[in-house]
Every structure is written in structure tokens, then in C-alpha cells.
Design a protein around this motif. Sequence first.
Motif, PDB file in Angstrom:
ATOM      1  N   ASN A  76       2.586   5.492   1.674  1.00 44.82           N
ATOM      2  CA  ASN A  76       2.595   6.617   0.880  1.00 44.82           C
ATOM      3  C   ASN A  76       1.962   6.492  -0.759  1.00 44.82           C
ATOM      4  O   ASN A  76       2.237   5.705  -1.319  1.00 44.82           O
ATOM      5  CB  ASN A  76       4.196   6.824   0.350  1.00 44.82           C
ATOM      6  CG  ASN A  76       5.023   7.298   1.627  1.00 44.82           C
ATOM      7  OD1 ASN A  76       4.517   7.735   2.589  1.00 44.82           O
ATOM      8  ND2 ASN A  76       6.175   6.899   1.696  1.00 44.82           N
ATOM      9  N   TYR A  77       0.939   7.104  -0.486  1.00 45.44           N
ATOM     10  CA  TYR A  77      -0.155   7.218  -2.065  1.00 45.44           C
ATOM     11  C   TYR A  77       0.322   8.623  -2.648  1.00 45.44           C
ATOM     12  O   TYR A  77       0.264   9.529  -1.932  1.00 45.44           O
ATOM     13  CB  TYR A  77      -1.565   7.116  -1.321  1.00 45.44           C
ATOM     14  CG  TYR A  77      -2.031   5.751  -0.776  1.00 45.44           C
ATOM     15  CD1 TYR A  77      -2.222   4.698  -1.545  1.00 45.44           C
ATOM     16  CD2 TYR A  77      -2.084   5.666   0.452  1.00 45.44           C
ATOM     17  CE1 TYR A  77      -2.315   3.388  -1.049  1.00 45.44           C
ATOM     18  CE2 TYR A  77      -2.471   4.440   1.102  1.00 45.44           C
ATOM     19  CZ  TYR A  77      -2.663   3.344   0.195  1.00 45.44           C
ATOM     20  OH  TYR A  77      -2.942   2.176   0.752  1.00 45.44           O
ATOM     21  N   SER A  78       0.554   8.254  -3.820  1.00 45.33           N
ATOM     22  CA  SER A  78       0.534   9.514  -4.580  1.00 45.33           C
ATOM     23  C   SER A  78      -0.823  10.103  -5.068  1.00 45.33           C
ATOM     24  O   SER A  78      -1.639   9.170  -5.245  1.00 45.33           O
ATOM     25  CB  SER A  78       1.511   9.277  -5.973  1.00 45.33           C
ATOM     26  OG  SER A  78       0.734   8.250  -6.707  1.00 45.33           O
TER      27      SER A  78
END
Length: 67
Positions: free
Chosen positions: A22-24
Motif C-alpha cells: 500500500n503506497y500512499s
Amino acid sequence: MTEQTSLPLTIQEETLVFKKENYSPTFLPYNTQQGISHFDIQDLIPSNHVSRVIDEMIESIDDRIVR
């Protein structure tokens, strides 16, 4: 006597494996008060420059398509 070198005859393919993480999203900061300056590039070209003659010649070409 000369020595001859050769390239390998086999091609090795590598398989890339991406891990799902999960990359913001990354946003760059900006200033809403930034000014934008608009200028006419024709102001930078001298009145007797060859580019003005070329521009006039191109603008005089008929834009309509003849069939």
C-alpha cells in the motif's frame, strides 16, 4: 596470434516480481498565490528578422483542403 572473444549464446530472462504494498500518493506542495507571466514571443523578435518573412509566407498559404 590473435585471441577471439565471443558473446554467450544463451539469453537469460529475468522475471520481475512486484510485491503488492500500500503506497500512499505523493503530492508536491504548491502555492496558490503563484504568479503567471504571459508575454508575446513576437515582442522578442526584431521587426526586420527573417522569421517574420517566413511567418508571412506560411500564413499566406490557403488552409482549405482541395479535393
